[in-house]
Design an enzyme around this catalytic site. Structure first.
Site, PDB file in Angstrom:
ATOM      1  N   TYR A 432       0.830  -1.221   0.000  1.00  0.00           N
ATOM      2  CA  TYR A 432       0.000   0.000   0.000  1.00  0.00           C
ATOM      3  C   TYR A 432       0.859   1.264   0.000  1.00  0.00           C
ATOM      4  O   TYR A 432       2.028   1.228   0.237  1.00  0.00           O
ATOM      5  CB  TYR A 432      -1.089  -0.018   1.066  1.00  0.00           C
ATOM      6  CG  TYR A 432      -0.788   0.008   2.538  1.00  0.00           C
ATOM      7  CD1 TYR A 432       0.426   0.369   3.081  1.00  0.00           C
ATOM      8  CD2 TYR A 432      -1.821  -0.326   3.433  1.00  0.00           C
ATOM      9  CE1 TYR A 432       0.622   0.404   4.448  1.00  0.00           C
ATOM     10  CE2 TYR A 432      -1.638  -0.310   4.801  1.00  0.00           C
ATOM     11  CZ  TYR A 432      -0.407   0.071   5.302  1.00  0.00           C
ATOM     12  OH  TYR A 432      -0.232   0.103   6.649  1.00  0.00           O
ATOM     13  N   GLU A 433       0.211   2.365  -0.343  1.00  0.00           N
ATOM     14  CA  GLU A 433       0.891   3.667  -0.491  1.00  0.00           C
ATOM     15  C   GLU A 433       1.980   3.600  -1.571  1.00  0.00           C
ATOM     16  O   GLU A 433       2.999   4.277  -1.501  1.00  0.00           O
ATOM     17  CB  GLU A 433       1.454   4.107   0.863  1.00  0.00           C
ATOM     18  CG  GLU A 433       1.735   5.593   0.990  1.00  0.00           C
ATOM     19  CD  GLU A 433       0.528   6.466   0.679  1.00  0.00           C
ATOM     20  OE1 GLU A 433      -0.588   6.151   1.144  1.00  0.00           O
ATOM     21  OE2 GLU A 433       0.692   7.443  -0.078  1.00  0.00           O
TER      22      GLU A 433
END
Lengths: 590, 590
Positions: A432-433
């Site tokens: 994620y990110e």
């Protein structure tokens, strides 16, 4: 369960950044040794006593969605959120004008590390709310700030980021959620997925920051705007009104961070969800980039945090567990005396310390990028380090949490033991990110090829300068560490040259990217560990600080050079030979 | 879902082992190209059509223990077991005198790989039953063989291994389960944990092979005996009689292999469980060692299998998923065209092929250790390779299944996708049947230091000989691969020397052990990939076989040398510098 590593955090802040350096920044004159000490001790208590005990049950119970779309969290989560809120921890780095404490990120990073070590599922609500505060501070109008910020900073409300749609993950240009103007607001319609804390019962309201397109927006990433969409509408007097038209359709069943609800949110199925434009139309992606450094830095911090938690559990088990007699040891000695257990724990300790050091130094770069006289330089340096901090630290957290499982033997595979949870929780971090490949593209194209390698070359020069200073002033053993780092810098230069030589073949450059991220990670980790060893050696000689801590730090650095720094040479080899091999591979052969 | 990689399996058997070589072994004259072809095609169908579809549901549902101590498996497992049984697959390598097929292990290894790729939880029942067959064939009396073997080989019954007790995992000397003589049998009393398929409903009976102590046995590992304890007692006429006094107290909630019941078994809580001594008293550990090569080999095989399954899922997803436009690619191209996805898949492919090659070659060593004129040499070579096959392949399966998750992005973290299951399932492999550190101790002390490095030196010489042959006869690109392997062998010799130099300091030697396992793994993988590339190059030139397969094999080998072989140098560095750093670490600093 979890004891905050306050001594190592203080050491990194004092010896690798310098408290006075931070205190000299505009608005930071309250920072002092005493303040750092008080903050870390108090945060350590909240993390260890209140938040950490909720971690295992949170994993077992998970978040629960009910038929009405509401989501409840495991017992104790609400009270823990209140503890963060009343302690003033949520707005730790936020603007004092809206109730924040205005403290530096380098200090905030180790405080956040504690929340995430204690309970990563829980801490994500804090992390996302911080992200929303950051975005609104940078882009919202004064009226919007007045409406949202005090409530977010006090923890009355929480925040989310709504980017992903089923067809638009990494590729935000593909998103379809629509925002239609309607008087002083917009009506939002569309589906967003993977919304962390998109629905829950810890805060009274949730402010969703949503990327969407206005009707006449250009295609692709240039037509994305940012909107604030409250879960519950806010009346003119600031009180909460009716529910907005946003519904939690489901929450995901995930490999880890099970107590953190990952929601599918449906906007505008009835009349359209009321949303307020933040900043200007079509600048949504630009605003995302403004927040990106802090958000990616925070995920790198989570890599340190989950590794530290797993390490502590493994150390505890290894001290207690007796199994066989260690080689050349005594009957009844615990497994920590087995050479391979000692090897794994030592590598964990050394790499966690290296990662924490790089995190704190990177956080200080971000602090200095606001207001230091060399702000532009520090912004460049931070921007260079951020993809490394995100990519390297989260990738390493996979191996380090895996070692913690391994040290437990068969017990590690049994969920009741709890160590497997850290391994599962960690697995989201390189995804994620922005996946590690996305971080690598950022490092290769924006941060390296765009300036012809100038920023990386400047980093290498600074490492060399630091190492030369150690070599001229330190004792033999510390000098040896610095020389090893200098050799690794030379290898790094060869790797950089090979990357620059691929500038005209971006596919090949991209193929070398993840290895380059890891190379710079191991190298900058070595840089900080050599600096740490030099500082510890000096402190030991001056009889300053805890002598055992100072001795241990030097051994950590020695272990880092023996076990982690050799990765640099290997990664350089891969960068040089790998892309040519890949160019021969036909995807139909896979 | 899963398609058996029949072409690569045939290639390894034909080009890296040689079908004729195997057929020339005593009792193996039925082995031919046609038989191999028929076996692999048929097994591939059973694995792909019957067993693989049960894998995901098996993970979701898991095994279920009921209050009466019985354990039920997910729907379809019983029918799949029947398919294995009626196909004659359970006794694939077993003695034809008791109903087995008597086929070679090198062929059996790729067949077993299929079962384990299809469904590792399910295949474990097969693996444990094979282990029991192996033990009984080697040690049981003719009467015991007649009672147990035909029923195990036919799949009517299944088998287990009962070693671990709560205080006795790696250290079998600490076990306490008692066996008291009682007429023609013994009465067993005690608790065993981590018993794979210790209770289930797929077979009509379960034969537990149990390590226990007789009343006058010496302390420690010299006082352990082996017993067969049937779940249901067998009447004199071979029919099943009363239930024995063994009770499944619980099954574990685990990180992975959730459909494989891991039982806690309580023996003799009432009158004592009836057990039959296998072989002689106090020779239990010796018998375990007899089985150990095959058992550890089998777990190494599982490392290949789970990596292959995860790879196939990742390839499938990468071909389908569109997200963004690949660098220098076309809009609408799937993510397999993204350089970093291609990088991960290529490394997976190359390392899986290297592991499979080493597995098949190692299996052939075991085959040749029974009956070849150089049986003693092949036994030594197999014994050297087994800890590498177990240690290296299971450790690599962690990274390879993790890459499969990574390729799925956010979807990889959602359990519904199914790829996270492989990552969780794989995590047991470096733990059970001896952790990687135990394999390393075996490699370092029994297989290397005991003979002063002679066996390793002989292996290195054989690799050199093979590489020299390639260099003199092959084209430039294949020659380059062989030269890279030769360099790695030189590095391996330095690493070996550093290990031999630590012979008088066993703690330091042990500390270098896991790195040595990995070094020999990467190096022998390179050996096989260079041989494979040479064979493929020759086949391509002679227009034999599928030209695309032969081209792809050479690119795989090139990728292996670029991405995997550089690990050898790094591991040698760690072996040399690491133990000295560890010697400075005080366990109280951890």
């Amino acid at each position: 369960m979890y004891k905050a590593p306050v001594d190592d955090m203080k050491f990194a802040l004092a010896h690798l950044v310098g408290i006075d350096d931070i205190a000299s920044l505009p608005g930071m004159d309250m920072v002092s040794d005493d303040l750092v000490e008080a903050v870390l001790e108090e945060a350590g208590k909240v993390a260890g006593d209140i938040i950490a005990p909720l971690n295992h049950d949170g994993d077992v119970l998970g978040a629960t969605r009910h038929d009405d779309g509401s989501v409840s969290l495991p017992d104790g989560f609400g009270a823990a959120w209140q503890a963060l809120a009343t302690g003033g921890w949520i707005g730790f780095e936020a603007d004092p004008d809206h109730g924040g404490q205005g403290l530096p990120l380098c200090l905030g990073s180790v405080v956040s590390e504690m929340w995430n070590s204690a309970n990563m599922s829980f801490a994500l609500c804090h992390l996302l709310t911080q992200g929303a505060i950051d975005a609104l501070e940078q882009v919202a109008s004064p009226e919007q700030k007045a409406t949202f910020l005090p409530n977010l900073i006090s923890g009355e409300w929480s925040g989310t980021m709504n980017l992903t749609e089923p067809q638009a993950g990494t590729d935000l240009g593909a998103l379809r959620t629509m925002a239609t103007p309607n008087g002083d607001h917009y009506l939002i319609k569309g589906q967003k997925i993977y919304i962390t804390y998109g629905q829950h019962d810890m805060s009274k309201n949730i402010i969703h920051l949503v990327l969407a397109r206005t009707p006449d927006a250009p295609d692709g990433v240039k037509g994305i705007s940012l909107f604030a969409v409250p879960k519950i509408l806010v009346n003119d007097d600031g009180s909460l009104g009716e529910a907005n038209d946003v519904f939690c359709v489901s929450i995901e069943k995930k490999l880890g961070i099970k107590a953190s609800p990952t929601a599918v949110l449906q906007y505008g199925d009835n009349n359209g969800a009321v949303g307020y434009l933040i900043g200007e139309e079509n600048k949504g992606l630009e605003y995302m980039f403004l927040m990106m450094n802090n958000a990616r830095f925070a995920v790198g911090m989570q890599g340190v945090a989950i590794s530290e938690r797993a390490y502590q559990q493994a150390v505890h088990y290894a001290h207690d567990r007796v199994q066989g007699t260690p080689i050349a040891g005594n009957k009844g000695d615990s497994i920590i005396h087995h050479p391979d257990v000692l090897r794994m724990l030592t590598i964990m300790k050394a790499e966690i310390e290296a990662m924490r050091a790089l995190m704190v130094v990177g956080g200080a770069c971000l602090d200095k990028s606001h207001g230091d006289e060399n702000a532009a330089f520090w912004h460049e340096r931070a921007s260079l380090l951020i993809p490394v901090i995100k990519g390297w630290m989260t990738e390493r957290s996979q191996a380090l949490t895996s070692d913690a499982v391994q040290i437990h033997g068969g017990m590690g595979f049994i969920e009741e033991t709890g160590v497997a949870q850290h391994y599962r929780d960690a697995r989201i971090l390189p995804i994620y990110e922005g996946t590690t490949a996305i971080q690598a593209n950022d490092l290769v194209f924006r941060k390296t090829l765009r300036d012809g390698g100038a920023a990386v070359t400047s980093l290498f020069a600074d490492i060399d300068t630091d190492m030369n200073a150690i070599i001229t002033t330190q004792n033999d053993s510390t000098m040896a560490l610095a020389k090893q780092v200098k050799q690794a810098v030379d290898t790094g230069r060869q790797a950089l040259d090979s990357l620059l030589a691929r500038a005209n073949n971006p596919r090949d450059a991209a193929a070398a990217g993840v290895d380059f991220i890891m190379l710079i990670g191991y190298l900058t980790g070595g840089w900080q560990m050599a600096r740490a060893a030099a500082a510890a050696s000096k402190a030991e000689a001056e009889q300053a600080g805890n002598p055992d801590f100072m001795k241990a730090k030097q051994v950590s650095a020695t272990a880092y050079m023996a076990y982690s720094l050799p990765e640099v040479g290997k990664l350089a080899s891969k960068m040089m030979a790998g892309p040519d091999a890949l160019a021969k591979m036909d995807v139909n052969w896979l």
